[in-house]
Design an enzyme around this catalytic site. Structure first.
Site, PDB file in Angstrom:
ATOM      1  CG  HIS A 136      24.184  38.127  63.992  1.00 39.92           C
ATOM      2  ND1 HIS A 136      24.170  39.469  63.707  1.00 39.92           N
ATOM      3  CD2 HIS A 136      23.948  37.491  62.819  1.00 39.92           C
ATOM      4  CE1 HIS A 136      23.927  39.635  62.409  1.00 39.92           C
ATOM      5  NE2 HIS A 136      23.788  38.448  61.849  1.00 39.92           N
ATOM      6  CG  ASP A 213      20.072  37.939  68.945  1.00 41.69           C
ATOM      7  OD1 ASP A 213      18.996  37.638  68.383  1.00 41.69           O
ATOM      8  OD2 ASP A 213      21.134  38.127  68.327  1.00 41.69           O
ATOM      9  CD  GLN A 216      18.881  32.173  63.528  1.00 42.40           C
ATOM     10  OE1 GLN A 216      18.036  31.340  63.206  1.00 42.40           O
ATOM     11  NE2 GLN A 216      19.469  32.939  62.620  1.00 42.40           N
ATOM     12  CE  LYS A 239      17.635  36.316  61.300  1.00 38.15           C
ATOM     13  NZ  LYS A 239      18.551  35.990  60.218  1.00 38.15           N
ATOM     14  CB  CYS A 379      26.817  38.178  60.701  1.00 41.60           C
ATOM     15  SG  CYS A 379      26.426  38.824  59.093  1.00 41.60           S
TER      16      CYS A 379
HETATM   17  N1  7TS Z   1      21.019  37.725  65.830  1.00 39.65           N
HETATM   18  C1  7TS Z   1      21.053  36.467  65.357  1.00 39.65           C
HETATM   19  C2  7TS Z   1      21.257  35.322  66.299  1.00 39.65           C
HETATM   20  C3  7TS Z   1      20.896  36.258  63.984  1.00 39.65           C
HETATM   21  O1  7TS Z   1      20.912  35.025  63.506  1.00 39.65           O
HETATM   22  C4  7TS Z   1      20.725  37.370  63.125  1.00 39.65           C
HETATM   23  C5  7TS Z   1      20.629  37.208  61.629  1.00 39.65           C
HETATM   24  C6  7TS Z   1      20.663  38.639  63.693  1.00 39.65           C
HETATM   25  C7  7TS Z   1      20.832  38.776  65.040  1.00 39.65           C
HETATM   26  C8  7TS Z   1      20.427  39.866  62.873  1.00 39.65           C
HETATM   27  O2  7TS Z   1      19.146  39.813  62.328  1.00 39.65           O
HETATM   28  P1  7TS Z   1      18.689  40.943  61.310  1.00 39.65           P
HETATM   29  O3  7TS Z   1      17.306  40.514  60.911  1.00 39.65           O
HETATM   30  O4  7TS Z   1      18.722  42.217  62.064  1.00 39.65           O
HETATM   31  O5  7TS Z   1      19.651  40.906  60.182  1.00 39.65           O
HETATM   32  N2  7TS Z   1      21.284  36.078  61.123  1.00 39.65           N
HETATM   33  C9  7TS Z   1      21.536  35.827  59.825  1.00 39.65           C
HETATM   34  C10 7TS Z   1      22.138  34.655  59.390  1.00 39.65           C
HETATM   35  O6  7TS Z   1      22.453  33.726  60.121  1.00 39.65           O
HETATM   36  N3  7TS Z   1      22.271  34.701  58.065  1.00 39.65           N
HETATM   37  O7  7TS Z   1      21.788  35.875  57.627  1.00 39.65           O
HETATM   38  C11 7TS Z   1      21.334  36.595  58.719  1.00 39.65           C
END
Ligand code: 7TS
Length: 424
Positions: A136, A213, A216, A239, A379
């Site tokens: 990401h 990370d 997910q 999430k 992203c």
């Molecule tokens: N890393 C991964 C693997 C992610 O899927 C996401 C968010 C992030 C980092 C960033 O997370 P945040 O909570 O800091 O935004 N992924 C997604 C997505 O797949 N669709 O919207 C956000």
């Protein structure tokens, strides 16, 4: 549409999905008159159960006060609830000490905290940070920023055409100059589960630190930081049934102790004079200002909910539903699926394209039938570049999704395909 747990004769999901769905009132809403919601955008954010919503309400109704600073009853209660959530989260990820859990806003902030607090302090020009092509953006951009500022080198483990990582190249690029391997446990764009048990030892053999990370992975499978043998784990509450605006950075205590704070201000100091200041101990050192008290407590309730289900059961459910989705979507004319075709090699994410139809049009037509998916680059633009597509359509599942909803997705896609005359 009527939602039943299992549309397929003989398909048995391992837990009581009808009961689970009752905990998520939003799943009963209609997105237009007579059009029920089929929520398949869980990789972006999950829905929240009544238990989490009730915990937030209870906090604001009965206990609301600032923490760590009052002797009055409400402040003591609020502090206990906030610190109690930290203890629950520590246990959830197998941390040996709750002080290793730092509350942040989200995964993005957690990774940036490591970039600022650790990498900026300890890395020099020429030092290497290894990431992968399936990250990401939040695990790419902070390292590129540091590269531009400090002259560190960012290296990428490439993606193979099936969406898995090229471990041969990983073995070549992880070397004596590698100071940090910062890698996702699961791709949000393709669902690929990264074989951490094969990659982590490569970095450890070079004396490098490892950041996972877990945005997910933590919501979808059992994650144990001790068993993984990593140094940092970043994830987001929203999430995993929790509120938005709350995330976690877990780090090994000696490392956190050695790091500089990211932000200065109240609650993170030991003493302040007009000349200089000294820092409070971890975790307060990294939680400057009034933190997101209510949402941390809400995340604690989300962790209770997931723990009661059992993360191995959560994973089993997602393997079953993903396997069903892979087979069901493969039968829809014009659909091509990206990423590994084995449900054991991917989390509950299925990225696909419908021949001749832009993913945004797919998303919009699906929405008219109540089916919520994400379309775009997710992203993860390097993944799109590697696949040579501008965007994909992505369905992503969680504990409350049913095979009936996968059927709804498939029939909506069939209708879309017919509407655009795909294959005719
Ligand atoms: N890393 C991964 C693997 C992610 O899927 C996401 C968010 C992030 C980092 C960033 O997370 P945040 O909570 O800091 O935004 N992924 C997604 C997505 O797949 N669709 O919207 C956000």
């Amino acid at each position: 549409m009527t939602l039943t747990a299992h549309s397929q004769p003989g398909a048995r999901l391992p837990f009581d999905i009808t009961r689970i769905r009752r905990d998520f009132p939003i799943l009963k809403r209609e997105v237009a008159p007579g059009v029920g919601l089929v929520y398949l955008d869980n990789a972006a954010t999950s829905q929240k159960p009544v238990q989490v919503i009730a915990e937030l309400t209870r906090f604001y109704r009965d206990h609301n006060a600032n923490i760590h600073r009052g002797v009055h009853t409400l402040s003591v209660e609020a502090t206990e609830l906030y610190e109690g959530a930290r203890v629950k989260i520590a246990a959830f990820i197998g941390a040996s000490d709750a002080r290793e859990v730092i509350f942040t806003r989200n995964t993005t902030e957690s990774i940036n905290l490591v970039a600022h607090g650790w990498a900026r302090k300890f890395l020099q020009a020429g030092d290497e940070v290894v990431v992968s092509e399936i990250e990401h953006h939040s695990n790419i951009v902070p390292w590129q920023m540091l590269r531009d500022e400090r002259g560190i080198v960012v290296k990428y483990i490439p993606m193979l055409p099936d969406g898995t990582l090229d471990l041969e190249v990983a073995r070549q690029i992880i070397g004596p100059k590698t100071k940090l391997l910062s890698i996702t446990a699961m791709s949000n764009a393709l669902g690929t589960i990264v074989p951490l048990q094969e990659i982590i030892p490569l970095a450890k053999a070079q004396g490098a630190l490892v950041l996972i990370d877990g945005a997910q992975s933590v919501p979808h499978m059992a994650v144990d930081v001790q068993a993984l043998g990593v140094d940092f784990l970043a994830f987001s509450g929203h999430k995993m049934l929790g509120p938005t605006g709350i995330g976690v950075l877990w780090g090994r205590l000696p490392l956190l102790d050695s790091m500089d704070p990211f932000m200065g201000g109240g609650d993170m100091i030991l003493s302040v004079t007009m000349e200089h200041s000294t820092w409070a101990d971890v975790p307060a050192k990294f939680e400057a200002g009034t933190p997101n008290i209510a949402d941390a407590i809400g995340l604690g309730a989300a962790v209770d909910y997931l723990s009661a289900l059992g993360m191995d059961e959560v994973r089993r459910h997602e393997i079953e539903i993903t396997d069903y989705a892979l087979r069901r979507l493969a039968d829809v004319p014009g659909v091509s699926i990206f990423g590994p075709m084995d449900a054991l090699q991917r989390g509950g994410v299925v990225s696909f394209e419908l021949e001749g139809v832009h993913p945004h049009d797919v998303g919009q037509l699906l929405d008219t039938r109540g089916v919520a998916i994400r379309t775009g680059h997710h992203c993860a633009q390097p993944v799109m570049a590697a696949l040579d597509v501008p965007a994909t359509a992505r369905a992503s599942f969680y504990i409350y999704n049913t095979t009936a909803e996968v059927d709804a997705l498939a029939s909506a896609l069939e209708a879309t395909s017919a509407f655009f005359g795909v294959g005719s």
